[in-house]
Design a protein around this motif. Sequence first.
Motif, PDB file in Angstrom:
ATOM      1  N   GLU A 177       0.833  -1.208   0.000  1.00 34.97           N
ATOM      2  CA  GLU A 177       0.000   0.000   0.000  1.00 34.97           C
ATOM      3  C   GLU A 177       0.865   1.254   0.000  1.00 34.97           C
ATOM      4  N   LYS A 178       2.014   1.183   0.648  1.00 38.55           N
ATOM      5  CA  LYS A 178       2.951   2.312   0.662  1.00 38.55           C
ATOM      6  C   LYS A 178       3.741   2.391  -0.641  1.00 38.55           C
ATOM      7  N   ALA A 179       4.278   1.252  -1.078  1.00 36.91           N
ATOM      8  CA  ALA A 179       5.174   1.250  -2.235  1.00 36.91           C
ATOM      9  C   ALA A 179       4.460   1.578  -3.539  1.00 36.91           C
ATOM     10  N   ILE A 180       3.191   1.190  -3.659  1.00 39.65           N
ATOM     11  CA  ILE A 180       2.485   1.414  -4.926  1.00 39.65           C
ATOM     12  C   ILE A 180       2.303   2.899  -5.213  1.00 39.65           C
ATOM     13  N   ASP A 181       2.396   3.740  -4.195  1.00 39.27           N
ATOM     14  CA  ASP A 181       2.265   5.178  -4.391  1.00 39.27           C
ATOM     15  C   ASP A 181       3.387   5.754  -5.243  1.00 39.27           C
ATOM     16  N   HIS A 182       4.476   5.020  -5.406  1.00 36.88           N
ATOM     17  CA  HIS A 182       5.542   5.481  -6.302  1.00 36.88           C
ATOM     18  C   HIS A 182       5.063   5.519  -7.751  1.00 36.88           C
ATOM     19  N   ALA A 199      -6.670  -2.319  -4.248  1.00 38.60           N
ATOM     20  CA  ALA A 199      -6.736  -2.413  -2.790  1.00 38.60           C
ATOM     21  C   ALA A 199      -8.029  -3.104  -2.361  1.00 38.60           C
ATOM     22  N   HIS A 200      -9.145  -2.713  -2.954  1.00 29.86           N
ATOM     23  CA  HIS A 200     -10.425  -3.336  -2.615  1.00 29.86           C
ATOM     24  C   HIS A 200     -10.477  -4.787  -3.089  1.00 29.86           C
ATOM     25  N   LEU A 201      -9.892  -5.053  -4.263  1.00 34.05           N
ATOM     26  CA  LEU A 201      -9.890  -6.421  -4.778  1.00 34.05           C
ATOM     27  C   LEU A 201      -9.115  -7.352  -3.848  1.00 34.05           C
ATOM     28  N   LYS A 202      -7.983  -6.895  -3.350  1.00 29.29           N
ATOM     29  CA  LYS A 202      -7.189  -7.730  -2.434  1.00 29.29           C
ATOM     30  C   LYS A 202      -7.971  -7.996  -1.143  1.00 29.29           C
ATOM     31  N   ARG A 203      -8.725  -7.010  -0.681  1.00 27.56           N
ATOM     32  CA  ARG A 203      -9.547  -7.224   0.520  1.00 27.56           C
ATOM     33  C   ARG A 203     -10.707  -8.168   0.219  1.00 27.56           C
ATOM     34  N   LEU A 204     -11.363  -7.989  -0.941  1.00 31.32           N
ATOM     35  CA  LEU A 204     -12.457  -8.885  -1.334  1.00 31.32           C
ATOM     36  C   LEU A 204     -11.963 -10.326  -1.407  1.00 31.32           C
ATOM     37  N   ARG A 205     -10.861 -10.546  -2.074  1.00 31.58           N
ATOM     38  CA  ARG A 205     -10.320 -11.897  -2.181  1.00 31.58           C
ATOM     39  C   ARG A 205      -9.884 -12.417  -0.815  1.00 31.58           C
ATOM     40  N   GLY A 206      -9.448 -11.528   0.046  1.00 35.42           N
ATOM     41  CA  GLY A 206      -9.110 -11.939   1.409  1.00 35.42           C
ATOM     42  C   GLY A 206     -10.326 -12.433   2.167  1.00 35.42           C
ATOM     43  N   GLU A 215      -4.291 -12.257  -2.937  1.00 33.68           N
ATOM     44  CA  GLU A 215      -4.213 -12.055  -4.376  1.00 33.68           C
ATOM     45  C   GLU A 215      -4.515 -13.395  -5.028  1.00 33.68           C
ATOM     46  N   CYS A 216      -5.264 -13.339  -6.130  1.00 34.85           N
ATOM     47  CA  CYS A 216      -5.705 -14.559  -6.796  1.00 34.85           C
ATOM     48  C   CYS A 216      -4.962 -14.784  -8.106  1.00 34.85           C
ATOM     49  N   PHE A 217      -4.744 -16.054  -8.393  1.00 34.75           N
ATOM     50  CA  PHE A 217      -3.997 -16.431  -9.585  1.00 34.75           C
ATOM     51  C   PHE A 217      -4.611 -17.674 -10.218  1.00 34.75           C
ATOM     52  N   MET A 218      -4.401 -17.808 -11.513  1.00 33.44           N
ATOM     53  CA  MET A 218      -4.651 -19.055 -12.215  1.00 33.44           C
ATOM     54  C   MET A 218      -3.316 -19.767 -12.398  1.00 33.44           C
ATOM     55  N   ILE A 219      -3.386 -21.035 -12.760  1.00 35.95           N
ATOM     56  CA  ILE A 219      -2.198 -21.812 -13.064  1.00 35.95           C
ATOM     57  C   ILE A 219      -2.430 -22.496 -14.409  1.00 35.95           C
ATOM     58  N   PRO A 220      -1.404 -23.042 -15.040  1.00 34.27           N
ATOM     59  CA  PRO A 220      -1.623 -23.762 -16.304  1.00 34.27           C
ATOM     60  C   PRO A 220      -2.652 -24.881 -16.131  1.00 34.27           C
TER      61      PRO A 220
END
Length: 233
Positions: A177-182, A199-206, A215-220
Amino acid sequence: MKTHTVLAIGAHVGDAELTAGALLATCAVHGGKAVTLALTAGEKGAPAGADIAAYRRDKIAQAEAFAKDLGGEAIVLPYEDGLVPDNDEIRFAVCDVIRQVKPDIIVTHHANSMHKDHAACHRIVSDAWFYAAIEGFQRELPRHFAKKIYFAENWEDAPGFEPYVYLDVSDGYPLWEKAIDHHWFAVHSTSFPYKEYYAHLKRLRGIQGRKGYCECFMIPEEQYRLVQTMEDI
């Protein structure tokens, strides 16, 4: 949490930092190594009236500042935004970075996207992951096999994306949250509220993952399997 090296590869500066930035930050706070690789600087997204060459330099500096906050590294290839070549030259350039960084996990774009550079990046990285692992592709550095490859959740890559892996990134979220402000566009874009959305997506997925932030991911698809013993049932 095990110490990992994570290499997050985006078509443009900012792609990996938004979609997998909290994974990178979580890796960093647990003593791992976080590296971003952008195929382009994303310079064509310059604000109206801005000099594109100057904006490119700014974007690279922003990538480096984000990585510095994580104690990591940012690499930007010299390709032109919007014109990522879908050829073996760029595949071997990415292969060489994989062999240099030696990641345990690679993160890149999902296969489908509204942005041609994102879709090309998916194909490029998938092949480069293979090239990097094969001794027969002789390069300056020896082979390296990254055990996992993840495809990140991105609003521009939405068609066909179905969350498969929910990674708990709660420990690294405050650093992200701090670093993305760069990244100027993540905070100041007038076309899309990037930081707010992710930010909201990470909380929703949480919430869905019964964690603070995910954070959500797919795999092969060939890796879609759940191996259990009778004790797991």
